[in-house]
Design a protein around this motif. Structure first.
Motif, short mmCIF file in Angstrom:
data_model
loop_
_atom_site.label_atom_id
_atom_site.label_comp_id
_atom_site.label_asym_id
_atom_site.label_seq_id
_atom_site.Cartn_x
_atom_site.Cartn_y
_atom_site.Cartn_z
N THR A 67 13.60 34.76 -16.86
CA THR A 67 13.41 35.65 -15.73
C THR A 67 14.53 36.00 -15.01
N ASP B 264 5.89 33.13 -16.03
CA ASP B 264 6.07 31.59 -16.07
C ASP B 264 6.03 31.03 -14.63
N PHE C 111 12.19 24.16 -21.78
CA PHE C 111 10.89 23.05 -21.48
C PHE C 111 9.63 23.76 -22.23
N ILE D 279 12.55 29.16 -21.99
CA ILE D 279 14.02 28.83 -21.78
C ILE D 279 14.21 29.13 -20.18
N GLU E 294 8.57 37.41 -17.62
CA GLU E 294 9.30 37.12 -18.73
C GLU E 294 8.96 37.73 -19.89
N LYS F 84 5.97 23.10 -13.86
CA LYS F 84 5.85 24.21 -14.97
C LYS F 84 4.61 24.08 -15.91
N GLU G 143 7.41 34.18 -11.97
CA GLU G 143 8.84 34.39 -12.98
C GLU G 143 8.42 35.26 -14.06
MN MN Z 1 11.07 30.95 -16.36
#
Ligand code: MN
Length: 228
Positions: A200, A110, A53, A30, A81, A131, A79
């Motif tokens: 994040t 991430d 994503f 997310i 998470e 990503k 990031e």
């Molecule tokens: Mn992220």
């Protein structure tokens, strides 16, 4: 099954204190789930229509393996998470049904090619190259929900070379875990083996070759590794 090429390996995540591993089906993420991170990215927040994503399951980096600095980018970002692993799934889940799908928790990164993400945003292109690249999803060992359940007060943090870069509590999330899973289940049929990166907090910044990272979901999981 007879296959025309060797079958690809089944991605999996270790389980803390056990020999059994968690087999991974899909990796959902997310975006913009902490207000302070959305703000630092100059992004708007729409909790009624959360932004998701995916990453390929074989982008996971497990067991403390090194993270190779990815190609093309000159601005690899971390990031930190919380990661949620599902034991079951479904579609159009209520909050209560969504909460019941959770098998366990971990903490992950991430990783993001921030420069390529900025280019994609400017062009209205998909985020995949920013990503979903190889080795973009380091993750800790998972801990079963039967043993520990994070709360709104649980701290999530990331140190790079011993310096704290990101820190927040899970109560800072705009959507909590049941809300994330319920929203996701309206878009995809969730199934056992799916995992979800839950967003994040602020403080994302660049990683360099040689950096050592230590991500912590307090009292639940720790992820340590390095970029090479
Ligand atoms: Mn992220």
């Amino acid at each position: 099954m007879n296959t025309v090429i060797p079958s690809p390996a089944q991605p999996s995540i270790p389980v803390a204190g056990r020999s059994e591993r968690f087999p991974v089906r899909r990796v959902f993420c997310i975006g913009r789930n902490y207000a302070d991170h959305a703000k630092e990215m100059g992004a708007s927040v729409d909790t009624a229509n959360p932004m998701f994503f995916t990453k390929p399951a074989d982008a996971l980096v497990t067991d403390g393996a090194d993270v190779p600095y990815p190609s093309v980018t000159h601005d690899l970002h971390h990031e930190v998470e919380m990661v949620v692993a599902l034991a079951s799934g479904g579609t159009d889940l209520t909050l209560e049904q969504a909460a019941a799908t959770v098998w366990g928790y971990g903490v992950g990164l991430d990783l993001t090619r921030r420069d390529l993400q900025a280019q994609a945003k400017a062009k209205g292109s998909p985020w995949d190259v920013a990503k979903a690249f190889d080795h973009s999803a380091p993750v800790s060992a998972l801990v079963p929900a039967s043993e520990v359940t994070p709360t709104a007060a649980t701290r999530i943090s990331l140190e790079i070379n011993g310096e704290t870069r990101q820190a927040a509590t899970l109560g800072d999330m705009l959507l909590d875990v049941p809300a994330i899973l319920s929203a996701l289940s309206k878009l995809f049929e969730l199934k056992a083996g799916d995992i979800v990166y839950t967003g994040t907090p602020a403080g994302v910044s660049a990683l360099l070759r040689g950096d050592r990272f230590r991500a912590t979901l307090e009292g639940v999981a720790t992820l340590e590794g390095r970029v090479v």
